[in-house]
Scaffold this active site. Structure first.
Site, PDB file in Angstrom:
ATOM      1  N   GLY A 258      29.366  34.583 -11.873  1.00 33.08           N
ATOM      2  CA  GLY A 258      28.229  35.484 -11.717  1.00 33.08           C
ATOM      3  C   GLY A 258      26.868  34.839 -11.903  1.00 33.08           C
ATOM      4  N   PRO A 301      32.403  29.818 -11.958  1.00 38.42           N
ATOM      5  CG  PRO A 301      31.332  27.746 -12.055  1.00 38.42           C
ATOM      6  CD  PRO A 301      32.421  28.558 -12.708  1.00 38.42           C
ATOM      7  N   GLY A 302      31.166  30.572  -8.703  1.00 39.38           N
ATOM      8  CA  GLY A 302      31.420  30.429  -7.271  1.00 39.38           C
ATOM      9  C   GLY A 302      30.095  30.177  -6.572  1.00 39.38           C
ATOM     10  CE1 TYR A 347      28.097  43.328  -1.566  1.00 36.59           C
ATOM     11  CE2 TYR A 347      27.511  41.211  -0.626  1.00 36.59           C
ATOM     12  CZ  TYR A 347      28.470  42.091  -1.092  1.00 36.59           C
ATOM     13  OH  TYR A 347      29.778  41.704  -1.105  1.00 36.59           O
ATOM     14  CB  CYS A 374      26.802  46.550  19.742  1.00 39.05           C
ATOM     15  SG  CYS A 374      26.621  45.665  21.263  1.00 39.05           S
ATOM     16  CD  GLU A 375      26.931  48.075  12.736  1.00 33.94           C
ATOM     17  OE1 GLU A 375      27.994  47.780  13.323  1.00 33.94           O
ATOM     18  OE2 GLU A 375      26.842  48.274  11.525  1.00 33.94           O
ATOM     19  CE1 TYR A 404      32.077  35.622  -3.150  1.00 31.82           C
ATOM     20  CE2 TYR A 404      29.944  34.922  -3.991  1.00 31.82           C
ATOM     21  CZ  TYR A 404      31.284  35.170  -4.187  1.00 31.82           C
ATOM     22  OH  TYR A 404      31.832  34.969  -5.426  1.00 31.82           O
TER      23      TYR A 404
HETATM   24  N1  LLP Z   1      35.487  35.428 -11.087  1.00 27.84           N
HETATM   25  C1  LLP Z   1      35.859  36.636 -10.659  1.00 27.84           C
HETATM   26  C2  LLP Z   1      36.965  37.312 -11.305  1.00 27.84           C
HETATM   27  C3  LLP Z   1      35.182  37.233  -9.597  1.00 27.84           C
HETATM   28  O1  LLP Z   1      35.549  38.437  -9.195  1.00 27.84           O
HETATM   29  C4  LLP Z   1      34.117  36.551  -8.981  1.00 27.84           C
HETATM   30  C5  LLP Z   1      33.393  37.161  -7.872  1.00 27.84           C
HETATM   31  C6  LLP Z   1      33.772  35.276  -9.447  1.00 27.84           C
HETATM   32  C7  LLP Z   1      34.472  34.745 -10.518  1.00 27.84           C
HETATM   33  C8  LLP Z   1      32.667  34.456  -8.839  1.00 27.84           C
HETATM   34  O2  LLP Z   1      31.444  35.056  -8.956  1.00 27.84           O
HETATM   35  P1  LLP Z   1      30.112  34.231  -8.544  1.00 27.84           P
HETATM   36  O3  LLP Z   1      29.926  33.141  -9.547  1.00 27.84           O
HETATM   37  O4  LLP Z   1      30.338  33.688  -7.192  1.00 27.84           O
HETATM   38  O5  LLP Z   1      29.038  35.258  -8.557  1.00 27.84           O
HETATM   39  N2  LLP Z   1      30.563  39.220  -1.998  1.00 27.84           N
HETATM   40  C9  LLP Z   1      29.591  39.371  -3.056  1.00 27.84           C
HETATM   41  C10 LLP Z   1      30.071  38.775  -4.330  1.00 27.84           C
HETATM   42  C11 LLP Z   1      31.369  39.347  -4.789  1.00 27.84           C
HETATM   43  C12 LLP Z   1      31.845  38.651  -5.992  1.00 27.84           C
HETATM   44  C13 LLP Z   1      33.231  38.979  -6.291  1.00 27.84           C
HETATM   45  N3  LLP Z   1      33.735  38.286  -7.415  1.00 27.84           N
HETATM   46  C14 LLP Z   1      28.292  38.719  -2.629  1.00 27.84           C
HETATM   47  O6  LLP Z   1      28.206  38.277  -1.488  1.00 27.84           O
HETATM   48  O7  LLP Z   1      27.348  38.684  -3.384  1.00 27.84           O
END
Ligand code: LLP
Length: 445
Positions: A258, A301-302, A347, A374-375, A404
């Site tokens: 997050g 972290p993602g 979002y 088309c939107e 994402y």
């Molecule tokens: N761990 C868990 C259990 C998660 O559900 C997520 C993200 C992460 C780690 C990684 O979170 P990050 O560090 O990337 O924020 N599609 C949305 C984000 C959905 C996140 C879902 N879970 C977007 O584009 O912002």
């Protein structure tokens, strides 16, 4: 001369810049990349991705020392076989949340004991596959799932290490659809309702499960620490109550992902070392408060790893001026759209965008960058001032699309999904090729 609409460097990947109006990444120009790989295309700055991944791991280990657990890269942000190889090489671990992500990881020969399996509805076959390959941790999300994992592990004659996913009741400061740990959500076991305590008891009694600890993930694009502090305190309270009831002391906390990045100038990106140092203090303080042994801390972290590494290149196809009461607006249509970036429409996410192939001295005018779907909601950047002379054939770049973006890409309107090109030291190579009509038609019977 540099482009007047040059994007704040904090939004760009480390090896990206504007030179004489042209966008460069790892020594390659936007024009050269567009010519070789076509548009739209995701361009990933390999060294930037690698250094962010390593930085996060080092930040965790620097802050928590021997009590640091694993730095899991959250594959949902963006995963391909090549990315899984980079993550493996760098010594990080990997969070997967479907058998599809698991298949990618296995194709990269990612070590199963460095993987963790997430998801609120893992099927029996997914769980079976995970246990068979020796998945490091499965994060259990419901009582049904606890029973399911226990039963399948039993059938396979195995014992599976698990974590319990908590809903700590924290609402992180972010867009509602990307908050995952306040009470009214599908994920995890609520602490407040008592279901988390019941799950811990159940897990500790099921014979084929080895209960290692807890997990929570409080949301996305979080730039303050209060949510984490509160969730950590609640987790300690729960585990200390559980210890009193059961005599069992759990030793693993996985505090999720997050961590924020910069999409636009106003964003406040997380500094991994600063946040890990802060959280290390919080954990130490709470473990003293609760007289509870300092747990081993893992993170996931993602976005903070993948997001800033990548920029999307588009070619402009049409430009249309719309006259409004408040003035006029240029609608600049590019050759991708909500199929490669759904985040703006889903979002209300904000992105930066710039002309990427030349200098323009034309005055800037109110503009909207839109896709070819088309939107009407097919918008990439809703309100931005761009040079009035942007024309057919120009290139635009939107940075910070690595998380994402490609991973949420779709085939809406049968648009083939865009490729991912890795650039490093002046060289470019495809790591995910562009989808073809044959790929798409291959599904039809
Ligand atoms: N761990 C868990 C259990 C998660 O559900 C997520 C993200 C992460 C780690 C990684 O979170 P990050 O560090 O990337 O924020 N599609 C949305 C984000 C959905 C996140 C879902 N879970 C977007 O584009 O912002």
């Amino acid at each position: 001369m540099s482009q007047p609409e040059v994007i704040d460097p904090k939004i760009l990947s480390a090896n990206a810049s504007f030179q004489s109006g042209e966008f460069y990444i790892a020594g390659l120009s936007a024009s050269a990349l567009a010519e070789e790989f076509g548009t739209p295309a995701f361009i990933i700055d390999e060294d930037d991705f690698r250094s962010r991944a390593l930085n996060f791991k080092n930040a965790l280990e620097g802050a928590f020392g021997e009590r640091s657990g694993k730095c899991y890269y959250a594959g949902k942000a963006f995963l391909s076989i090549e990315i899984a190889r980079w993550i493996a090489e760098l010594g990080l671990s990997l969070d997967v949340c479907t058998e599809g992500e698991l298949a990618v990881a296995l194709a990269a020969q990612f070590p199963p004991d460095r993987m963790e399996f997430h998801g609120n509805n893992k099927s029996a076959s997914e769980i079976k596959r995970a246990i068979e390959i020796g998945m490091g941790r499965i994060v259990a999300d419901s009582e049904i799932e606890l029973q399911r994992i226990n039963q399948i592990a039993g059938e396979l004659g195995r014992k599976q290490e698990i974590l319990i996913r908590l809903t700590p009741g924290v609402e992180a400061h972010t867009h509602e659809y990307i908050s995952t740990a306040h009470e009214d959500v599908k994920f995890g076991f609520s602490i407040a309702s008592g279901s988390a305590m019941a799950a811990l008891k159940m897990a500790s009694e099921l014979g084929n499960l080895i209960l290692m600890g807890i997990h929570f993930h409080i949301g996305s694009q979080i730039s303050s620490t209060e949510g984490f502090d509160l969730a950590i305190r609640r987790a300690f309270q729960l585990l200390s109550d559980f210890r009193s009831d059961s005599g069992i002391t759990l030793t693993e906390f996985d505090i999720g992902g997050g961590y924020s990045i910069s999409y636009i100038e106003q964003d406040d990106p997380t500094n991994p070392r600063e946040i890990m140092d802060h959280l290390a203090k919080t954990v130490k303080k709470e473990s003293e408060n609760f007289q509870f042994p300092h747990p081993e801390i893992s993170v996931e972290p993602g976005r903070a790893i993948a997001g800033p590494s990548t920029a999307t290149l588009y070619e402009v196809g049409t430009v249309k001026e719309v006259i409004l009461e408040s003035g006029s607006r240029n609608y600049i249509s590019v050759d991708g759209g909500m199929s490669d970036n759904i985040r703006t429409s889903l979002y209300d996410a904000k992105y930066s965008v710039a002309l990427a192939n030349r200098i323009s001295k034309a005055p800037k005018i109110a503009s909207r960058v839109v896709g070819k779907h088309c939107e009407s909601g097919d918008i990439i950047v809703k309100d931005v001032d761009l040079p009035s002379d942007i024309a057919v054939g120009d290139l635009l770049v939107t940075p910070a699309t690595g998380a994402y973006g490609r991973s949420m890409a779709s085939n809406y309107n049968h648009l083939p999904r865009a490729p991912v090109v890795a650039v490093r030291d002046g060289k470019a190579r495809l790591i995910v090729r562009r989808e073809t009509f044959e790929d798409l038609l291959g599904l039809d019977l």
